[in-house]
Design an enzyme around this catalytic site. Structure first.
Site, PDB file in Angstrom:
ATOM      1  CB  SER A 144      39.842  42.905  46.715  1.00  0.00           C
ATOM      2  OG  SER A 144      40.589  42.689  47.889  1.00  0.00           O
ATOM      3  CE1 TYR A 157      42.579  38.388  45.092  1.00  0.00           C
ATOM      4  CE2 TYR A 157      42.783  40.098  46.755  1.00  0.00           C
ATOM      5  CZ  TYR A 157      42.006  39.186  46.061  1.00  0.00           C
ATOM      6  OH  TYR A 157      40.665  39.079  46.331  1.00  0.00           O
TER       7      TYR A 157
HETATM    8  P1  NAD Z   1      36.975  30.874  45.696  1.00  0.00           P
HETATM    9  O1  NAD Z   1      38.381  30.400  45.557  1.00  0.00           O
HETATM   10  O2  NAD Z   1      36.032  30.120  46.564  1.00  0.00           O
HETATM   11  O3  NAD Z   1      36.313  31.049  44.271  1.00  0.00           O
HETATM   12  C1  NAD Z   1      37.025  31.480  43.137  1.00  0.00           C
HETATM   13  C2  NAD Z   1      36.273  31.061  41.902  1.00  0.00           C
HETATM   14  O4  NAD Z   1      37.045  31.389  40.745  1.00  0.00           O
HETATM   15  C3  NAD Z   1      36.023  29.555  41.865  1.00  0.00           C
HETATM   16  O5  NAD Z   1      34.766  29.302  41.300  1.00  0.00           O
HETATM   17  C4  NAD Z   1      37.120  29.090  40.918  1.00  0.00           C
HETATM   18  O6  NAD Z   1      36.808  27.871  40.283  1.00  0.00           O
HETATM   19  C5  NAD Z   1      37.142  30.238  39.936  1.00  0.00           C
HETATM   20  N1  NAD Z   1      38.378  30.241  39.157  1.00  0.00           N
HETATM   21  C6  NAD Z   1      39.642  30.308  39.628  1.00  0.00           C
HETATM   22  N2  NAD Z   1      40.515  30.244  38.610  1.00  0.00           N
HETATM   23  C7  NAD Z   1      39.775  30.134  37.466  1.00  0.00           C
HETATM   24  C8  NAD Z   1      40.092  30.030  36.095  1.00  0.00           C
HETATM   25  N3  NAD Z   1      41.373  30.008  35.670  1.00  0.00           N
HETATM   26  N4  NAD Z   1      39.080  29.936  35.194  1.00  0.00           N
HETATM   27  C9  NAD Z   1      37.789  29.937  35.601  1.00  0.00           C
HETATM   28  N5  NAD Z   1      37.425  30.048  36.901  1.00  0.00           N
HETATM   29  C10 NAD Z   1      38.402  30.138  37.817  1.00  0.00           C
HETATM   30  O7  NAD Z   1      37.114  32.350  46.210  1.00  0.00           O
HETATM   31  P2  NAD Z   1      36.030  33.480  46.537  1.00  0.00           P
HETATM   32  O8  NAD Z   1      36.436  34.045  47.833  1.00  0.00           O
HETATM   33  O9  NAD Z   1      34.659  33.030  46.323  1.00  0.00           O
HETATM   34  O10 NAD Z   1      36.448  34.555  45.432  1.00  0.00           O
HETATM   35  C11 NAD Z   1      35.571  35.059  44.454  1.00  0.00           C
HETATM   36  C12 NAD Z   1      36.046  36.439  44.048  1.00  0.00           C
HETATM   37  O11 NAD Z   1      35.933  37.303  45.166  1.00  0.00           O
HETATM   38  C13 NAD Z   1      37.500  36.506  43.595  1.00  0.00           C
HETATM   39  O12 NAD Z   1      37.631  37.435  42.542  1.00  0.00           O
HETATM   40  C14 NAD Z   1      38.195  37.011  44.837  1.00  0.00           C
HETATM   41  O13 NAD Z   1      39.396  37.662  44.540  1.00  0.00           O
HETATM   42  C15 NAD Z   1      37.159  37.966  45.362  1.00  0.00           C
HETATM   43  N6  NAD Z   1      37.290  38.331  46.765  1.00  0.00           N
HETATM   44  C16 NAD Z   1      37.183  37.399  47.758  1.00  0.00           C
HETATM   45  C17 NAD Z   1      37.314  37.807  49.073  1.00  0.00           C
HETATM   46  C18 NAD Z   1      37.214  36.855  50.227  1.00  0.00           C
HETATM   47  O14 NAD Z   1      37.424  37.293  51.378  1.00  0.00           O
HETATM   48  N7  NAD Z   1      36.883  35.609  50.052  1.00  0.00           N
HETATM   49  C19 NAD Z   1      37.540  39.141  49.378  1.00  0.00           C
HETATM   50  C20 NAD Z   1      37.654  40.053  48.335  1.00  0.00           C
HETATM   51  C21 NAD Z   1      37.507  39.637  47.036  1.00  0.00           C
END
Ligand code: NAD
Length: 252
Positions: A144, A157
């Site tokens: 991130s 986080y």
């Molecule tokens: P999202 O909430 O759309 O997706 C998160 C995913 O993790 C989903 O598929 C959810 O079902 C799964 N998940 C959550 N808890 C779980 C559990 N206990 N067991 C199994 N699966 C689980 O969010 P996203 O933005 O697609 O995030 C994906 C990754 O990217 C994460 O690690 C997030 O921290 C990271 N990220 C996102 C952003 C952003 O701006 N969206 C930025 C930096 C990092």
């Protein structure tokens, strides 16, 4: 050159791929030739359809990665179906927002358990499998901007994603000798469920967009190139690196 990014017949485990960035990466890996093992706590039929429509197999493993006890079952299901694994994408992650003075232990533990602890122990299990296969492998951790910056109102986080950057280096240091490349992708501000609250907050949204040189939120499709690259032979000598896919956010 044509084969450098070709992932035909490879098997990739992608955690949290029923939506968001994980779905974007699972579909991109399938388009490059991978069969996909989707590790999800809820239904992932939309991803299944998209993977299969690219001619690849999809195996759903329905578990809650908040508990490391499920890890053996992920490997077992993968090996029962495909007999091997080539790529692990540690994408599943959650965020909890509250002022640091009010932040609860429950919000600390939930985020750290999924974003850091399960990421490490799933990587450990997959690395053991890579070592026994004897042909190396690729681990891609999702970091991130808060692997580099402090953030605000998201203490667990920030801690968990800073740990992801450090662990990516540690795994590379220990496992590169087996031909295992461990790297991370640090997404910037991407439009998914994870950032819904920020997108809806008019003033935060304006501030965020004002700082992104590309002038827009990222999308799950923006993860495709970096993910395919790090999963492919093109990255065979890339180890321990965290690659920002952020529209230039960190450059400001
Ligand atoms: P999202 O909430 O759309 O997706 C998160 C995913 O993790 C989903 O598929 C959810 O079902 C799964 N998940 C959550 N808890 C779980 C559990 N206990 N067991 C199994 N699966 C689980 O969010 P996203 O933005 O697609 O995030 C994906 C990754 O990217 C994460 O690690 C997030 O921290 C990271 N990220 C996102 C952003 C952003 O701006 N969206 C930025 C930096 C990092």
């Amino acid at each position: 050159m044509n084969t450098l990014f070709d992932l035909s017949g490879k098997v990739a485990i992608v955690t949290g791929c029923n939506t968001g960035l994980g779905q974007g990466m699972a579909v991109a890996l399938a388009q490059a030739g991978c069969h996909i093992v989707g590790v999800n706590r809820s239904d992932s039929s939309d991803t299944r359809e998209r993977v299969q429509s690219n001619g690849q197999s999809y195996l759903e493993v329905r578990v809650d990665l908040g508990d490391t006890k499920v890890i053996d079952s992920i490997l077992k299901a993968t090996l029962d179906k495909f007999g091997r694994v080539d790529v692990l994408v540690n994408n599943a992650g959650i965020i909890r927002r509250n002022d640091a003075v009010d932040f609860t232990e429950a919000d600390w533990d939930a985020v750290m358990d999924l974003n850091s602890k399960s990421l490490f122990f799933l990587s450990q299990a997959v690395a053991k499998q890579f070592i026994s296969q004897g042909e190396g492998g690729k681990i891609i951790n999702i970091a991130s901007m808060l692997s580099f910056q402090g953030g605000i109102r998201v203490p667990s986080y920030t801690a968990s994603k800073s740990a992801v950057l450090g662990l990516t280096r540690l795994m590379a240091n220990e496992w590169a000798k087996y031909g295992i490349c461990t790297n991370a992708i640090a997404p910037g501000y991407m439009a998914t469920n994870n950032t819904e609250a920020l997108q809806q907050d008019e003033s935060r949204n304006r501030e965020i967009l004002g700082r992104i040189p590309a002038g827009r939120w990222g999308t799950p499709q923006d993860m495709a190139g970096a993910c395919i690259f790090l999963a492919s032979d093109a990255a065979n000598y890339v180890n321990g690196h965290t690659l920002a896919v952020d529209g230039g956010w960190l450059a400001r």
